[in-house]
Design a protein around this motif. Structure first.
Motif, PDB file in Angstrom:
ATOM      1  N   CYS A 164       0.471  69.351 -15.903  1.00  0.00           N
ATOM      2  CA  CYS A 164       1.620  69.048 -16.763  1.00  0.00           C
ATOM      3  C   CYS A 164       2.033  67.598 -16.506  1.00  0.00           C
ATOM      4  CB  CYS A 164       2.781  69.992 -16.435  1.00  0.00           C
ATOM      5  SG  CYS A 164       4.272  69.587 -17.355  1.00  0.00           S
ATOM      6  N   CYS A 167       6.052  67.581 -15.280  1.00  0.00           N
ATOM      7  CA  CYS A 167       6.511  67.994 -13.943  1.00  0.00           C
ATOM      8  C   CYS A 167       5.409  68.013 -12.893  1.00  0.00           C
ATOM      9  CB  CYS A 167       7.165  69.372 -14.017  1.00  0.00           C
ATOM     10  SG  CYS A 167       5.977  70.712 -14.253  1.00  0.00           S
ATOM     11  N   TYR A 169       2.975  70.227 -12.645  1.00  0.00           N
ATOM     12  CA  TYR A 169       2.422  71.563 -12.382  1.00  0.00           C
ATOM     13  C   TYR A 169       0.944  71.599 -12.753  1.00  0.00           C
ATOM     14  CZ  TYR A 169       1.318  76.455 -13.428  1.00  0.00           C
ATOM     15  OH  TYR A 169       0.707  77.672 -13.511  1.00  0.00           O
ATOM     16  N   CYS A 186       4.778  75.362 -20.123  1.00  0.00           N
ATOM     17  CA  CYS A 186       4.670  75.128 -18.678  1.00  0.00           C
ATOM     18  C   CYS A 186       5.650  76.058 -17.959  1.00  0.00           C
ATOM     19  CB  CYS A 186       5.008  73.663 -18.364  1.00  0.00           C
ATOM     20  SG  CYS A 186       5.078  73.309 -16.601  1.00  0.00           S
ATOM     21  N   CYS A 189       8.573  73.669 -16.262  1.00  0.00           N
ATOM     22  CA  CYS A 189       9.517  72.826 -17.001  1.00  0.00           C
ATOM     23  C   CYS A 189       9.619  73.191 -18.484  1.00  0.00           C
ATOM     24  CB  CYS A 189       9.148  71.350 -16.842  1.00  0.00           C
ATOM     25  SG  CYS A 189       7.632  70.896 -17.711  1.00  0.00           S
TER      26      CYS A 189
HETATM   27 FE    FE Z   1       5.752  71.094 -16.510  1.00  0.00          FE
END
Ligand code: FE
Length: 199
Positions: A164, A167, A169, A186, A189
């Motif tokens: 991501c 963020c 991830y 996600c 976020c």
């Molecule tokens: Fe994210």
């Protein structure tokens, strides 16, 4: 026909080196080389009909062969295997030495200079029976086998992941990221799938 059956026949991965009409070094990555005689020393080398390097081997009747080591960077195999020397100067981007005035890979396990003795045409390849005029051992590494190369390529792909960009991830679900529904977001976020980048 199960093509996988053919891939179980062990063979290595090699770079070829030759010269085009302008004197520029050309080369390709091949996997079809076989020792057929040790006295005198002869090998068979099979090269794709579409290969620019093959054209130049056919014209000059000589080439070098570099036996690649186990730890050869995949990028090098990609450079020599998926680009054409017609428009890419592969050897200028690759550490090499000269052997009988042709390039050989600096980290090769072994390298040799070949002269073509006979040529046979198959539907897609020129098959060269070559005299091994000269050959030398190189680095102490083990040679890269074609099966190892395939395994490394697969592992390399698995290492790639989707992240991501908002963020950070990293997706680690069982469903391939590409197959997730378009409205997937996600889990950290809540940003849409489109903000994910493959790296
Ligand atoms: Fe994210």
């Amino acid at each position: 026909m199960d093509l996988e059956a053919l891939f179980k026949i062990s063979h290595g991965v090699y770079l070829t080196g030759a010269k085009d009409t302008t004197g520029r070094f050309v080369g390709s990555c091949i996997d079809s080389v076989m020792v057929v005689e040790t006295t005198p020393q002869q090998v068979i080398v099979s090269m794709n009909n579409a290969s620019y390097t093959m054209e130049n081997v056919l014209r000059t009747q000589e080439l070098t062969l570099s036996v690649l080591p186990y730890d050869t960077p995949l990028e090098l195999i990609d450079l020599f295997g998926t680009h054409t020397s017609r428009d890419t100067n592969k050897w200028s981007q690759t550490k090499h030495n000269l052997f009988h005035d042709l390039p050989v890979y600096q980290n090769a396990v072994a390298y040799m200079f070949l002269k073509v003795k006979e040529t046979t045409l198959t539907s897609g390849h020129h098959v060269f029976l070559c005299d091994v005029v000269d050959g030398q051992s190189g680095t102490m590494a083990n040679p890269l086998l074609y099966a190892d190369y395939q395994a490394k390529k697969t592992a390399h792909k698995i290492q790639k992941h989707w992240k991501c960009s908002v963020c950070g991830y990293i997706y680690d679900g069982e469903i391939p990221f590409e197959n997730l529904p378009d409205d997937w977001v996600c889990p950290l976020c809540n940003q849409p799938k489109s903000v994910f980048i493959e790296e």
